[in-house]
Design an enzyme around this catalytic site. Structure first.
Site, PDB file in Angstrom:
ATOM      1  N   HIS A  20      62.420  64.072  36.757  1.00  0.00           N
ATOM      2  CA  HIS A  20      61.625  64.779  37.785  1.00  0.00           C
ATOM      3  C   HIS A  20      60.182  64.908  37.328  1.00  0.00           C
ATOM      4  O   HIS A  20      59.779  65.971  36.871  1.00  0.00           O
ATOM      5  CB  HIS A  20      62.229  66.161  38.024  1.00  0.00           C
ATOM      6  CG  HIS A  20      61.838  66.785  39.325  1.00  0.00           C
ATOM      7  ND1 HIS A  20      60.743  67.594  39.458  1.00  0.00           N
ATOM      8  CD2 HIS A  20      62.397  66.706  40.557  1.00  0.00           C
ATOM      9  CE1 HIS A  20      60.653  68.015  40.709  1.00  0.00           C
ATOM     10  NE2 HIS A  20      61.651  67.487  41.395  1.00  0.00           N
ATOM     11  N   PHE A  21      59.383  64.068  37.418  1.00  0.00           N
ATOM     12  CA  PHE A  21      59.493  62.679  37.852  1.00  0.00           C
ATOM     13  C   PHE A  21      58.957  61.810  36.721  1.00  0.00           C
ATOM     14  O   PHE A  21      57.923  62.163  36.155  1.00  0.00           O
ATOM     15  CB  PHE A  21      58.658  62.433  39.104  1.00  0.00           C
ATOM     16  CG  PHE A  21      59.037  63.310  40.267  1.00  0.00           C
ATOM     17  CD1 PHE A  21      60.179  63.032  41.008  1.00  0.00           C
ATOM     18  CD2 PHE A  21      58.282  64.414  40.610  1.00  0.00           C
ATOM     19  CE1 PHE A  21      60.523  63.832  42.094  1.00  0.00           C
ATOM     20  CE2 PHE A  21      58.625  65.219  41.684  1.00  0.00           C
ATOM     21  CZ  PHE A  21      59.744  64.932  42.426  1.00  0.00           C
TER      22      PHE A  21
END
EC number: 4.2.1.59
Length: 147
Positions: free
Chosen positions: A50-51
């Site tokens: 993420h991410f």
């Protein structure tokens, strides 16, 4: 100087790595308010997905951090010692700032009302002088399940 260190926090709430989202309790006024610090590092497991290349702390985990801070506030009262605080509702959650590795989250929780084993807290997750997240949480206190 902190009021509670990580080892003392773990005596109060059941959360452990990788889902323990507080490093220390800075201020505690039992039954009224709490201020907690969470140092956000690149080593957090959630940043792997993420991410990739653009690490952002998921909003739901900011809410979880606030709920954990609220649990400490609630469970430090004599009435609820040895119990577990469960999240009952999330109201009006707003995300205003992206939280990234290197940020220091200051979690501010204020008791709004409490009746019997239920209550509501008002929460702010701050990065510096900017609110990253604001919300109201409802909690229910119950027995600790040892199963």
């Amino acid at each position: 100087m902190s009021v509670l260190e990580a080892s003392e926090i773990m005596q109060l709430i059941p959360n452990r790595y990788p889902i323990l989202f507080m490093d220390r309790v800075d201020e505690l006024n039992p039954g009224e308010s709490i201020v907690v610090t969470k140092n956000v590092t690149i080593n957090e497991s959630f940043f792997q997905g993420h991410f990739p290349g653009n690490p952002v702390m998921p909003g739901v985990l900011i809410i979880e951090a606030l709920a954990q801070a609220a649990s400490i506030l609630i469970l430090k009262s004599e009435k609820f010692a040895g119990k577990t605080a469960y999240l009952g509702a999330i109201k009006d959650a707003k995300f205003r700032k992206i939280v990234r590795p290197g940020d220091v989250l200051k979690l501010h929780v204020q008791m709004v009302k409490q009746r019997s084993n239920m209550g509501t807290v008002s929460c702010q997750a701050m990065v510096g002088d900017k609110a990253a997240c604001t919300t109201d949480l409802t909690f229910i206190v119950g027995a600790t399940d040892s199963k």
